[in-house]
Design an enzyme around this catalytic site. Structure first.
Site: not given
Ligand code: IDP
Ligand code: MG
Length: 160
Positions: A20, A60, A68, A96, A102, A113, A123, A126, A137
């Site tokens: 990212k 997304y 968010f 993963r 996350t 991470r 973070n 992805h 994707e």
């Molecule tokens: P992942 O990337 O671990 O699969 P997802 O739940 O798919 O997590 O969320 C996608 C991305 O959205 C996260 O990696 C993060 O960048 C962002 N995200 C998820 N939850 C939050 C939050 O509570 N606050 C801010 N950003 C979030």
């Molecule tokens: Mg995800």
């Protein structure tokens, strides 16, 4: 070696990994690519890319009702990302694990991470969450002509 290698390809998956904009801005590109490369997965596609808003929204789309979401789209389009397609047996779940939870504060030490980030909204990386999403994707972020089918010289030393 080659017939055995093709046999070992049963159960092969592909996953979309993306560094990212924070990972790029913080100079972590080499460090992050290196973790997947050293593990032994096969790199099929790689590019530095400025993501248009429409593509971020499509990627997304499952999160569009989250509070968010607008900030997430702003974050992902805020600077260049590094797009990667990686292939291997079990690569989706394994990637993963390498990436970690996350929320980086809950991610285990040793994960990307866990070692390199502190906030969910920054973070650094992805990874696709299922083989189906891996296909979806990679097709979304890459043209077919940007993907290479190749057998690395080290393949027989990674897979028996
Ligand atoms: P992942 O990337 O671990 O699969 P997802 O739940 O798919 O997590 O969320 C996608 C991305 O959205 C996260 O990696 C993060 O960048 C962002 N995200 C998820 N939850 C939050 C939050 O509570 N606050 C801010 N950003 C979030
Ligand atoms: Mg995800």
């Amino acid at each position: 070696f080659l017939p055995r290698l093709v046999a070992a390809m049963e159960g092969v998956e592909e996953t979309y990994i993306m560094i990212k904009p924070d990972g790029v801005q913080r100079g972590l590109v080499g460090e992050i690519i290196s973790r997947f490369e050293k593990k032994g997965f096969l790199l099929k596609g790689l590019k530095l890319f400025q993501c248009p808003k429409e593509l971020a929204e499509e990627h997304y789309k499952d999160l569009k009702d989250k509070s968010f979401y607008p900030k997430l789209i702003g974050y992902i389009t805020s600077g260049p990302v590094v797009c990667m397609a990686w292939e291997g047996v079990g690569v989706v779940a394994s990637a993963r694990k390498l990436i970690g939870a996350t929320n980086p504060l809950q991610a285990e030490p040793g994960t990307i991470r866990g070692d390199l980030a502190v906030q969910t909204g920054r973070n650094v990386v992805h990874g696709s969450d299922s083989p189906e999403n891996g296909h979806r994707e990679i097709a979304l972020w890459f043209k077919e002509s940007e993907l290479c089918q190749w057998v690395p010289a080290q393949a027989p030393w990674l897979m028996e």
